[in-house]
Scaffold this motif. Structure first.
Motif, PDB file in Angstrom:
ATOM      1  N   HIS A  61       0.836  -1.201   0.000  1.00  0.00           N
ATOM      2  CA  HIS A  61       0.000   0.000   0.000  1.00  0.00           C
ATOM      3  C   HIS A  61       0.874   1.256   0.000  1.00  0.00           C
ATOM      4  CE1 HIS A  61      -3.888   1.976   0.669  1.00  0.00           C
ATOM      5  NE2 HIS A  61      -3.196   2.863   1.376  1.00  0.00           N
ATOM      6  N   GLY A  62       0.323   2.345  -0.536  1.00  0.00           N
ATOM      7  CA  GLY A  62       0.987   3.639  -0.447  1.00  0.00           C
ATOM      8  C   GLY A  62       2.078   3.840  -1.483  1.00  0.00           C
ATOM      9  N   ARG A  63       2.836   4.908  -1.328  1.00  0.00           N
ATOM     10  CA  ARG A  63       3.873   5.276  -2.296  1.00  0.00           C
ATOM     11  C   ARG A  63       5.023   4.284  -2.329  1.00  0.00           C
ATOM     12  NH1 ARG A  63       6.699  10.058  -1.558  1.00  0.00           N
ATOM     13  NH2 ARG A  63       6.972  10.322  -3.804  1.00  0.00           N
ATOM     14  N   LEU A  64       5.240   3.549  -1.246  1.00  0.00           N
ATOM     15  CA  LEU A  64       6.325   2.560  -1.201  1.00  0.00           C
ATOM     16  C   LEU A  64       5.841   1.163  -1.572  1.00  0.00           C
ATOM     17  CD1 LEU A  64       8.302   3.666   1.996  1.00  0.00           C
ATOM     18  CD2 LEU A  64       8.629   4.354  -0.386  1.00  0.00           C
ATOM     19  N   SER A  65       4.640   1.075  -2.122  1.00  0.00           N
ATOM     20  CA  SER A  65       4.073  -0.216  -2.496  1.00  0.00           C
ATOM     21  C   SER A  65       5.036  -1.019  -3.365  1.00  0.00           C
ATOM     22  CB  SER A  65       2.765   0.004  -3.257  1.00  0.00           C
ATOM     23  OG  SER A  65       2.279  -1.197  -3.801  1.00  0.00           O
ATOM     24  N   SER A  66       5.195  -2.290  -3.008  1.00  0.00           N
ATOM     25  CA  SER A  66       5.980  -3.247  -3.803  1.00  0.00           C
ATOM     26  C   SER A  66       7.462  -2.906  -3.889  1.00  0.00           C
ATOM     27  CB  SER A  66       5.385  -3.387  -5.210  1.00  0.00           C
ATOM     28  OG  SER A  66       4.034  -3.806  -5.142  1.00  0.00           O
ATOM     29  N   GLY A  68       9.291  -3.249  -0.798  1.00  0.00           N
ATOM     30  CA  GLY A  68       9.830  -3.936   0.371  1.00  0.00           C
ATOM     31  C   GLY A  68      10.010  -3.000   1.547  1.00  0.00           C
ATOM     32  N   TYR A  69       9.845  -1.686   1.302  1.00  0.00           N
ATOM     33  CA  TYR A  69       9.998  -0.695   2.365  1.00  0.00           C
ATOM     34  C   TYR A  69       8.634  -0.253   2.893  1.00  0.00           C
ATOM     35  CZ  TYR A  69      14.906  -0.422   1.007  1.00  0.00           C
ATOM     36  OH  TYR A  69      16.209  -0.731   0.746  1.00  0.00           O
ATOM     37  N   CYS A  70       8.671   0.357   4.069  1.00  0.00           N
ATOM     38  CA  CYS A  70       7.428   0.639   4.787  1.00  0.00           C
ATOM     39  C   CYS A  70       7.482   2.021   5.443  1.00  0.00           C
ATOM     40  CB  CYS A  70       7.226  -0.432   5.859  1.00  0.00           C
ATOM     41  SG  CYS A  70       5.579  -0.502   6.547  1.00  0.00           S
ATOM     42  N   SER A  71       6.422   2.810   5.255  1.00  0.00           N
ATOM     43  CA  SER A  71       6.270   4.121   5.889  1.00  0.00           C
ATOM     44  C   SER A  71       4.962   4.114   6.665  1.00  0.00           C
ATOM     45  CB  SER A  71       6.246   5.225   4.820  1.00  0.00           C
ATOM     46  OG  SER A  71       5.820   6.461   5.342  1.00  0.00           O
ATOM     47  N   ILE A  72       5.051   4.236   7.987  1.00  0.00           N
ATOM     48  CA  ILE A  72       3.865   4.155   8.835  1.00  0.00           C
ATOM     49  C   ILE A  72       3.710   5.453   9.628  1.00  0.00           C
ATOM     50  CG2 ILE A  72       2.810   2.947  10.812  1.00  0.00           C
ATOM     51  CD1 ILE A  72       4.258   0.411   9.884  1.00  0.00           C
ATOM     52  N   LEU A  73       2.467   5.937   9.709  1.00  0.00           N
ATOM     53  CA  LEU A  73       2.158   7.084  10.567  1.00  0.00           C
ATOM     54  C   LEU A  73       1.645   6.555  11.906  1.00  0.00           C
ATOM     55  CD1 LEU A  73       1.722  10.211  10.903  1.00  0.00           C
ATOM     56  CD2 LEU A  73      -0.665   9.756  10.269  1.00  0.00           C
ATOM     57  N   LEU A 319      10.573   3.668   8.037  1.00  0.00           N
ATOM     58  CA  LEU A 319      10.473   4.659   9.104  1.00  0.00           C
ATOM     59  C   LEU A 319       9.034   4.731   9.609  1.00  0.00           C
ATOM     60  CD1 LEU A 319      12.810   6.382  10.157  1.00  0.00           C
ATOM     61  CD2 LEU A 319      11.873   8.314   8.905  1.00  0.00           C
ATOM     62  N   ILE A 320       8.890   4.914  10.923  1.00  0.00           N
ATOM     63  CA  ILE A 320       7.584   5.104  11.539  1.00  0.00           C
ATOM     64  C   ILE A 320       7.639   6.454  12.249  1.00  0.00           C
ATOM     65  CG2 ILE A 320       8.324   3.613  13.471  1.00  0.00           C
ATOM     66  CD1 ILE A 320       5.287   2.850  13.735  1.00  0.00           C
ATOM     67  N   LEU A 321       7.060   7.460  11.609  1.00  0.00           N
ATOM     68  CA  LEU A 321       7.225   8.842  12.058  1.00  0.00           C
ATOM     69  C   LEU A 321       5.870   9.479  12.288  1.00  0.00           C
ATOM     70  CD1 LEU A 321       9.661  11.499  10.815  1.00  0.00           C
ATOM     71  CD2 LEU A 321       7.225  11.962  10.539  1.00  0.00           C
ATOM     72  N   GLY A 322       5.688  10.071  13.504  1.00  0.00           N
ATOM     73  CA  GLY A 322       4.413  10.660  13.863  1.00  0.00           C
ATOM     74  C   GLY A 322       4.477  12.136  14.167  1.00  0.00           C
ATOM     75  N   ARG A 323       5.055  12.503  15.327  1.00  0.00           N
ATOM     76  CA  ARG A 323       4.989  13.884  15.799  1.00  0.00           C
ATOM     77  C   ARG A 323       5.588  14.891  14.827  1.00  0.00           C
ATOM     78  NH1 ARG A 323       7.391  12.752  21.659  1.00  0.00           N
ATOM     79  NH2 ARG A 323       8.174  10.941  20.496  1.00  0.00           N
ATOM     80  N   LYS A 324       6.654  14.513  14.138  1.00  0.00           N
ATOM     81  CA  LYS A 324       7.251  15.436  13.173  1.00  0.00           C
ATOM     82  C   LYS A 324       6.278  15.761  12.035  1.00  0.00           C
ATOM     83  CE  LYS A 324      12.262  14.692  13.712  1.00  0.00           C
ATOM     84  NZ  LYS A 324      12.285  14.055  15.024  1.00  0.00           N
ATOM     85  N   ASN A 335       3.890  16.696   3.175  1.00  0.00           N
ATOM     86  CA  ASN A 335       5.180  16.864   2.505  1.00  0.00           C
ATOM     87  C   ASN A 335       6.291  16.156   3.274  1.00  0.00           C
ATOM     88  OD1 ASN A 335       6.994  18.284   0.496  1.00  0.00           O
ATOM     89  ND2 ASN A 335       7.806  19.115   2.400  1.00  0.00           N
ATOM     90  N   MET A 336       6.267  16.260   4.595  1.00  0.00           N
ATOM     91  CA  MET A 336       7.273  15.597   5.421  1.00  0.00           C
ATOM     92  C   MET A 336       7.282  14.089   5.161  1.00  0.00           C
ATOM     93  SD  MET A 336       9.479  15.735   8.147  1.00  0.00           S
ATOM     94  CE  MET A 336       9.105  17.250   9.011  1.00  0.00           C
ATOM     95  N   LEU A 337       6.109  13.476   5.161  1.00  0.00           N
ATOM     96  CA  LEU A 337       6.011  12.034   4.940  1.00  0.00           C
ATOM     97  C   LEU A 337       6.527  11.653   3.556  1.00  0.00           C
ATOM     98  CD1 LEU A 337       2.512  11.483   6.571  1.00  0.00           C
ATOM     99  CD2 LEU A 337       4.688  10.633   7.462  1.00  0.00           C
ATOM    100  N   LYS A 338       6.195  12.454   2.552  1.00  0.00           N
ATOM    101  CA  LYS A 338       6.604  12.126   1.189  1.00  0.00           C
ATOM    102  C   LYS A 338       8.107  12.300   0.975  1.00  0.00           C
ATOM    103  CE  LYS A 338       2.147  12.757  -1.061  1.00  0.00           C
ATOM    104  NZ  LYS A 338       1.356  13.457  -2.097  1.00  0.00           N
ATOM    105  N   VAL A 339       8.685  13.304   1.612  1.00  0.00           N
ATOM    106  CA  VAL A 339      10.140  13.485   1.509  1.00  0.00           C
ATOM    107  C   VAL A 339      10.865  12.281   2.103  1.00  0.00           C
ATOM    108  CG1 VAL A 339      12.094  14.841   2.353  1.00  0.00           C
ATOM    109  CG2 VAL A 339      10.099  15.997   1.399  1.00  0.00           C
ATOM    110  N   ILE A 340      10.385  11.785   3.234  1.00  0.00           N
ATOM    111  CA  ILE A 340      10.981  10.599   3.848  1.00  0.00           C
ATOM    112  C   ILE A 340      10.864   9.403   2.911  1.00  0.00           C
ATOM    113  CG2 ILE A 340      10.736   8.944   5.739  1.00  0.00           C
ATOM    114  CD1 ILE A 340       9.674  11.394   7.377  1.00  0.00           C
ATOM    115  N   GLN A 341       9.686   9.225   2.326  1.00  0.00           N
ATOM    116  CA  GLN A 341       9.481   8.112   1.392  1.00  0.00           C
ATOM    117  C   GLN A 341      10.399   8.236   0.185  1.00  0.00           C
ATOM    118  OE1 GLN A 341       5.302   8.683   0.804  1.00  0.00           O
ATOM    119  NE2 GLN A 341       4.861   8.196   2.952  1.00  0.00           N
ATOM    120  N   ASP A 342      10.690   9.473  -0.226  1.00  0.00           N
ATOM    121  CA  ASP A 342      11.590   9.681  -1.363  1.00  0.00           C
ATOM    122  C   ASP A 342      12.963   9.069  -1.119  1.00  0.00           C
ATOM    123  OD1 ASP A 342       9.632  11.018  -2.774  1.00  0.00           O
ATOM    124  OD2 ASP A 342      10.382  13.029  -2.302  1.00  0.00           O
TER     125      ASP A 342
END
Length: 352
Positions: A61-66, A68-73, A319-324, A335-342
């Motif tokens: 799911h999400g921008r990192l789909s397929s 092997g990496y994972c971005s969780i809020l 990365l699992i990033l919330g407060r930032k 934007n913060m989440l997408k930059v990390i995914q980049d």
């Protein structure tokens, strides 16, 4: 984020982080994240077809789909810390729907939160983004404050609301850790029986981990062992703080270690220290996601990018990033989440 802008953001840290070669633990010893993570790693395990499907739903799911990496809020701070401390900087997030919207707009693989947050919006969103229900929490309203993790609901509650995974914390090293270990091992077994994946917040906690004014709670050797305990009780993914130092075992003079941990398997470079955390996750068979930490304002973006680079180049899963992300205006959080995914999408940022 374009590579040039990332290098500009990193400043004098760019060469140090992007050109480092790990000579402590060879990358060939690590099972690296890949689009075929389920087929290559979990298909040989005791996880059922239903669990494999849940893991694939999360990783697919999400921008990192397929990838092997994972971005969780993760947004459980309203219980873990207090709703005031978590959401006063941006009252928008007192409303659970906006938490889920941030994860969706931010392209995350999934959203991790409380029974209350996810439960109250489950009919509308459980089919739109993978839910990860955090089943235990530390609450700081009791007097005096106690640092303990208490179950807030059942695994069946999480399954009923359509969650693909449950999350839980164990405070390794604390007086309560034997009880927490037993509770969460049993909860993870039940989650697997119901077909859900499991994520462990794998933290250390004991005042004895502070020696001569130095805090070793995030030392590579102690957090590495916490990871090793976490995968042993059935965690499919480990959430861990980025290591800040090493030598916790040597300072506390408690437990057993080996000189080789410090002489051969680690250095003082953050990528090497994090590689040791990955090694303790069954050599990367169980994915390591590092936490983003608290928000400090203007430095958040640079700190988040550094954490992502260190995690990826060490062999971690994400990365699992919330407060930032949620303690700032909605669009800035997206934007913060997408930059990390980049960072994870950038093929020029490779395993060290």
């Amino acid at each position: 984020m374009e590579s040039e802008k990332m290098i500009e953001l990193l400043g004098d840290k760019a060469e140090y982080l992007l050109s480092h070669i790990c000579t402590t633990i060879d990358k060939k010893l690590i099972h690296l994240p890949s689009p075929n993570h389920i087929e290559e790693i979990w298909v040989n395990s005791n996880r059922s077809n239903q669990v494999l499907r849940s893991l694939q739903a999360l990783l697919g799911h999400g921008r990192l789909s397929s990838t092997g990496y994972c971005s969780i809020l993760p947004v459980d701070q309203g219980v873990e810390h207090s709703a005031g401390s978590a959401f006063a900087p941006n009252p928008l997030y007192f409303d659970p729907e906006n938490i889920i919207k941030l994860a969706i707009e931010g392209g995350c693989n999934g959203v991790a939160s409380t029974f209350g947050v996810l439960g109250i919006m489950s009919r509308k969103y459980a089919h739109k983004i993978p839910f990860i229900v955090k089943i235990n929490h530390n609450e700081l309203l009791s007097m005096p404050n106690r640092y303990d993790q208490t179950l807030f609901g059942t695994v069946k509650n999480a399954w009923d609301m359509g969650a693909v995974a449950v999350g839980a914390t164990v405070y390794w090293g604390s007086a309560e850790s034997p009880r927490q270990l037993k509770e969460i091992a049993e909860a993870f077994q039940m989650a697997h029986e119901l077909g859900m994946a499991t994520i462990l917040w794998c933290y250390t906690r004991n005042n004895a981990f502070k020696v001569d004014g130095i805090d070793y709670h995030a030392s590579a050797d102690l957090t590495g062992q916490a990871n090793h305990l976490g995968v042993t009780i059935g965690a499919d993914i480990i959430k861990q703080k980025l290591p800040t130092n090493n030598g916790g075992y040597l300072a506390t003079k408690q437990g057993k270690t080996s000189p080789l941990v410090y002489e051969k398997l680690t250095s003082d470079h953050p990528i090497d220290l994090t590689r040791y955390q990955v090694l303790n996750c069954y050599s990367g068979r169980v994915g390591l996601i590092n936490s983003g930490g608290e928000s400090f304002g203007e430095s958040d973006l640079k700190e988040a990018v550094i954490t992502a680079i260190v995690n990826k180049r060490a062999g971690g899963m994400g990365l699992i990033l919330g407060r930032k992300a949620f303690q700032r205006p909605f669009s800035d959080g997206v934007n913060m989440l997408k930059v990390i995914q980049d960072v994870y999408l950038d093929k020029n940022i490779t395993i060290a």
